[in-house]
Enzyme design. Structure first.
Site, PDB file in Angstrom:
ATOM      1  CG  ASP A 155      15.400 -17.395   3.517  1.00  0.00           C
ATOM      2  OD1 ASP A 155      16.414 -17.191   4.207  1.00  0.00           O
ATOM      3  OD2 ASP A 155      14.559 -16.522   3.250  1.00  0.00           O
ATOM      4  CD  GLU A 193      15.167 -14.233   7.197  1.00  0.00           C
ATOM      5  OE1 GLU A 193      14.875 -13.493   6.255  1.00  0.00           O
ATOM      6  OE2 GLU A 193      15.831 -13.858   8.188  1.00  0.00           O
TER       7      GLU A 193
END
Length: 393
Positions: free
Chosen positions: A271, A314
């Site tokens: 992430d 993301e």
């Protein structure tokens, strides 16, 4: 190639199908489509015209039998020998084609030899008929001509998939004797020559309609296949990064778990750190470019049989076969360093981003692996971000 990479390759081929040849930026590539349609026509020709070789030989025997009492036997046997030789050449061509088993555009390489062998056989009939027909017997001339008309009619049915070959075959078979008839200056001969011309005009017009209908049918089939392939591609790929999406990650991941073989299956979940700042500071277009750049970095750093996907936002996931958890953590660390030290081009400047990584290995299911890797990711964020944490395998 490992079993995992075979699974991915087979899956990709199934998704792309024929669409990869005809879809370019959501528009149909006309040249590629034309080549595919022509390849379909050639495949149909090779499939349906092999019996025509034997039909030609049998008809040649009938012609020789009809002329046997009125023509020189040596001349007839010589003509039939040439006809048989051309039939053998054509037969060998078919055998080579079936052995090669070409697919899609590879079939186009077989068009020229097919055309040449077909013309040779057709000219053997057309010119040969003029040479063997007895000049003093109108009855036998008409009989031979009727055989030629039958051969021309058969060509319409057999070679209709390729209009140029159909017209060339009919002209090679009928025109030599029709021209010969014109120079006989007999009423029946002139009428037969005139009938041939009318027949050719009819064939040209009818062939145009049939060829257009067949072309449209093949083209529609490829367009539908291309549309299906494009839809499947969009359904399994992330539009921004080009990586697999979450759905495809799970579909392929389940297959990879079933075929893990030696070693263990590991999952890396990454992430990006503080990604919201990128969007707030440089704007969403820059954020999109960063996500695409991260996908490129990951793909460039992973092995061919590792499965990489954008799971959402993301967050990225990697599924890979390793010897142990330590090896998986080493790969995650390489990804972390590569990302940290690679600037992503966002117009006038390069942006550097980092990511936190969670690693797990040896789970019994994909959901279990993801749960453990996600827990490790949370631990990496709690411990300062831009680091790799693991869960026991």
């Amino acid at each position: 190639m490992t079993k995992q990479s075979e699974l991915k390759e087979d899956w990709d081929k199934d998704v792309r199908g024929k669409g990869e040849y005809v879809i370019t930026s959501d528009r149909t590539d006309i040249n590629a489509m034309d080549r595919l349609v022509l390849a379909d026509k050639l495949q149909l020709l090779y499939q349906q015209s092999f019996p025509a070789i034997f039909a030609s030989l049998f008809t040649g025997i009938l012609v020789c039998a009809a002329l046997w009492q009125v023509q020189d036997h040596h001349l007839l046997l010589t003509w039939y020998g040439i006809l048989a030789f051309s039939a053998v050449i054509r037969g060998l061509l078919f055998i080579r084609y079936w052995y090669a088993n070409p697919d899609r555009e590879d079939v186009l390489r077989w068009e020229k030899p097919y055309f040449i062998s077909l013309l040779a056989s057709s000219l053997t009939w057309g010119i040969g008929a003029v040479l063997i027909v007895p000049a003093h017997s109108l009855l036998h001339q008409v009989v031979v001509f009727l055989f030629l008309v039958g051969m021309a009619g058969g060509a319409i049915a057999v070679y209709s998939a390729h209009r140029l070959m159909t017209l060339a075959t009919i002209c090679c078979v009928l025109l030599p004797m029709s021209i010969w008839f014109l120079f006989q200056w007999q009423l029946i001969s002139l009428l037969l020559a005139l009938g041939t011309m009318l027949f050719l005009v009819t064939v040209v017009k009818a062939g145009a309609v049939l060829s257009l209908a067949m072309d449209q049918s093949f083209r529609l089939g490829h367009e539908l296949e291309a549309a299906r392939a494009a839809a499947e591609h969009r359904a399994h790929r992330d539009a921004l990064t080009g990586l697999y999406n979450r759905r495809a990650f799970y579909e392929l991941g389940h297959d990879m778990l079933l075929s893990v073989g030696d070693g263990v299956m590991a999952m890396i979940v990454a992430d990006l750190d503080y990604f919201k700042r990128v969007n707030d500071t440089w704007g969403h277009p820059a954020g999109d470019r960063v996500l695409a750049g991260v996908g490129e970095i990951y793909l460039g750093s992973l092995r061919n049989d590792d499965l990489c996907a954008r799971l959402g936002g993301e967050e990225f996931g990697v599924l890979l076969r390793v010897d142990n958890l330590k090896q998986a953590c080493g790969i995650a660390e390489e990804l972390r360093l590569c990302l940290e030290n690679t600037g992503i081009d966002c117009g006038k400047e390069k942006l550097f981003v980092t990511a936190s990584f969670g690693v797990a290995a040896g789970g019994d299911s994909l959901d279990e692996l993801f749960h453990e890797a996600d827990a490790a990711l949370y631990l990496a964020k709690e411990n300062g971000r831009n680091r790799v944490e693991q869960m026991p395998g």
